[in-house]
Motif scaffolding. Sequence first.
Motif, short mmCIF file in Angstrom:
data_model
loop_
_atom_site.label_atom_id
_atom_site.label_comp_id
_atom_site.label_asym_id
_atom_site.label_seq_id
_atom_site.Cartn_x
_atom_site.Cartn_y
_atom_site.Cartn_z
N PHE A 139 25.06 29.63 95.06
CA PHE A 139 25.71 28.75 93.89
C PHE A 139 27.33 28.08 94.04
N ASP A 140 27.09 28.00 95.53
CA ASP A 140 27.51 26.43 96.33
C ASP A 140 27.41 25.54 95.62
N MET A 141 25.47 25.66 95.92
CA MET A 141 24.64 23.70 95.51
C MET A 141 25.47 24.06 94.34
N ALA A 142 25.54 24.32 93.13
CA ALA A 142 25.01 24.51 91.65
C ALA A 142 27.16 23.91 91.58
N VAL A 143 28.33 24.37 92.00
CA VAL A 143 29.26 24.06 92.06
C VAL A 143 29.55 22.43 92.46
N TYR A 144 28.02 21.81 93.86
CA TYR A 144 27.96 20.57 94.29
C TYR A 144 28.17 20.11 93.59
N LEU A 145 26.88 20.15 92.36
CA LEU A 145 26.27 19.22 91.30
C LEU A 145 27.45 19.36 90.62
N LEU A 146 28.39 20.27 90.03
CA LEU A 146 29.19 19.74 88.93
C LEU A 146 29.75 19.00 89.90
N ALA A 147 30.48 19.92 90.21
CA ALA A 147 31.89 18.57 91.06
C ALA A 147 31.56 16.49 91.21
N LYS A 148 30.37 16.46 91.92
CA LYS A 148 29.56 15.66 92.01
C LYS A 148 29.04 14.94 90.26
N GLY A 149 29.16 15.34 89.84
CA GLY A 149 28.62 15.31 88.58
C GLY A 149 29.83 14.66 87.47
N ILE A 150 30.99 15.85 87.64
CA ILE A 150 32.33 14.73 86.94
C ILE A 150 32.99 13.65 87.50
N GLY A 151 32.12 13.93 88.77
CA GLY A 151 33.25 12.11 90.28
C GLY A 151 32.82 11.61 89.72
N THR A 152 31.29 11.48 89.67
CA THR A 152 30.02 10.25 89.59
C THR A 152 30.43 9.15 87.47
N GLY A 153 29.96 10.35 87.49
CA GLY A 153 30.04 10.45 85.64
C GLY A 153 31.48 9.60 85.45
N ALA A 154 32.73 10.19 85.26
CA ALA A 154 34.29 9.68 85.00
C ALA A 154 34.17 8.59 86.22
N MET A 155 33.84 8.14 86.65
CA MET A 155 34.23 6.65 87.49
C MET A 155 32.63 5.94 86.26
N LEU A 156 31.65 6.50 86.03
CA LEU A 156 30.65 4.93 85.23
C LEU A 156 31.45 5.57 83.85
N VAL A 157 31.67 6.34 83.35
CA VAL A 157 32.04 5.99 82.06
C VAL A 157 33.38 5.35 82.00
N THR A 158 34.17 5.03 83.05
CA THR A 158 35.84 5.24 83.20
C THR A 158 35.30 2.97 83.10
N ALA A 159 33.79 2.67 84.14
CA ALA A 159 33.28 1.24 84.24
C ALA A 159 33.08 0.68 82.81
N ILE A 160 32.77 1.32 82.23
CA ILE A 160 31.85 0.90 81.07
C ILE A 160 33.15 1.01 80.03
N LEU A 161 33.83 1.86 80.07
CA LEU A 161 35.35 1.58 78.78
C LEU A 161 35.59 0.60 79.17
N TRP A 162 36.30 0.04 80.47
CA TRP A 162 36.96 -1.25 81.23
C TRP A 162 36.19 -2.60 80.74
N TRP A 163 35.07 -2.33 80.30
CA TRP A 163 34.03 -4.02 80.39
C TRP A 163 34.40 -4.06 78.78
N LEU A 164 33.87 -2.90 78.05
CA LEU A 164 34.19 -3.07 76.75
C LEU A 164 35.67 -3.54 75.90
N GLY A 165 36.76 -3.20 77.37
CA GLY A 165 37.48 -4.05 76.55
C GLY A 165 38.63 -2.95 76.44
N ASP A 166 38.61 -2.09 76.79
CA ASP A 166 39.78 -0.72 77.31
C ASP A 166 40.53 -1.13 78.08
N ARG A 167 41.69 -1.44 78.46
CA ARG A 167 42.82 -1.28 78.96
C ARG A 167 43.80 -1.25 79.15
#
Length: 505
Positions: free
Chosen positions: A233-261
């Motif tokens: 179960f701890d590995m599934a929690v790790y996958l969720l936490a990492k997915g949120i962390g990396t996905g949030a940064m990825l989507v944030t960077a793309i939004l900034w590139w699209l002009g969202d300030r």
Amino acid sequence: MPNYGFAIDLRKCIGCHACTIACKAEHDIPIGVNRCWVKTVEKDTFPNTRRFFLPVLCNQCDDAPCMTICPTNALFKRRDGIVDLHGDSCIGCRACMAACPYDQLFIDPNTHTAEKCNFCANRVENELLPACVSVCPTECRIFGDLDDPTSEVARIAGRELASVRKPEKGTIPKVFYIGADESVLQPEIATRPFMYKEGQVLLRPPGSPAPDPSRPGDARVDYDTPHAKPWGFDMAVYLLAKGIGTGAMLVTAILWWLGDRSALTGLIGPAISLTFITGTAGILIADLERPERFYYILARPNWKSWIVWGTYFLAAHGAIATLWIAAAWLGFPGVVQALVWPAVVVSMLATCYTGFLFAQGLARDLWQGPHATFDLLAQAIAEGAAVLALAAVVTGDAGALPRITIALAGALAAHLALLVVPNLLTRSKTRHHALAIAAIRRGAFARLFWGGAIVGGGLLPLAMLLTTTQTGSSPVAASGAVLALAGTFAWEYVWVEAGQSVPLS
């Protein structure tokens, strides 16, 4: 130098377990775990019942997957071909257990480090036979130099009738069996009853073949030793936490590139990312059997292991998120702009490395193939976008919500496609993979898969999000985001557990 190997004549083995006891005595192996043991399989019905024995031990692979995945070089090959282990270098990550197709590594409950058979290297160095060979009453175990054409083990290895376990894995095992029945060599064939250990009833592995009352003569495991799965179960929690962390940064960077300030892309998104990436690192360290040795990954790295690469990717991700927050806080938009594409690249690396890591778990056929890596990326975007959507609703940032919702819906649709095609529409290439898929489709994980990953956490939130893109309803978007998070986590748990549900020995 010699190249040591084993041959075992199963026509002579009587299943006395003297080898198991001798191994325990020689190496002081605790109760409940074994370096070697004897598995028993029965076939047919009374009075024609037949019993087969299979002495199980480390295969000392020429291309050992446990060595490749070990992040600290704790596992190494000696000059005589024996794969041995430095216990003082082991951090207890259990990755070697996930990689070994022969189920030969375990965690010593006394030292909390990995353990395995090493052909009694301490005895071999003193020109003595391994303990299991010395005590075998029928002399069914033959030990010697595979590179010496005059040795008995070399002659046996060259015979067509000599079999090895799982040759399709390409590990080049050096334990050869004479007179082996397929039902003992292939753990996916024999059915498994309930198992008993120290007065406790243990359920059969959920991915093992189930007994068929209409065929009472089928091969069935009569005796075996239970083995703990390396990741849970701890590995599934790790996958969720990492997915949120990396996905949030990825989507944030793309939004900034699209002009969202906005505050969401300047501070909130990167802060969410940094928080969950830090949590991911904490989960990884806490999950180690020897967490105080975590720094060995940096001090004694094995660059063939994706655990090492992942550690550096996560560190780089955390560094970029920190720089992004500092630049936005201090009012340097040019610095933030310069960090956009590095953030995109490092987020994808920190997301996708886990697919390569799980693929190094050679023992688990469900984890093999490139689709898992692409699915992890789709899940990360969905999970990061889901948390950003919730943050946008809480902060009242209506301007960013439509784009975030579109990203979430698109990533969720891609995840569902990557989930359905390989697991429901593609034919399994191996019996091991087929059993894992059966456990997902209609076995122990079916309810969570269909109800959680497919319907409740997949199709339902996708429909809600598509409606939101037209109506702009924040409550509906928030509800869809929560369901999407639950659905991706449900699949991550199923994927981790089902991959380990099929017996390996």
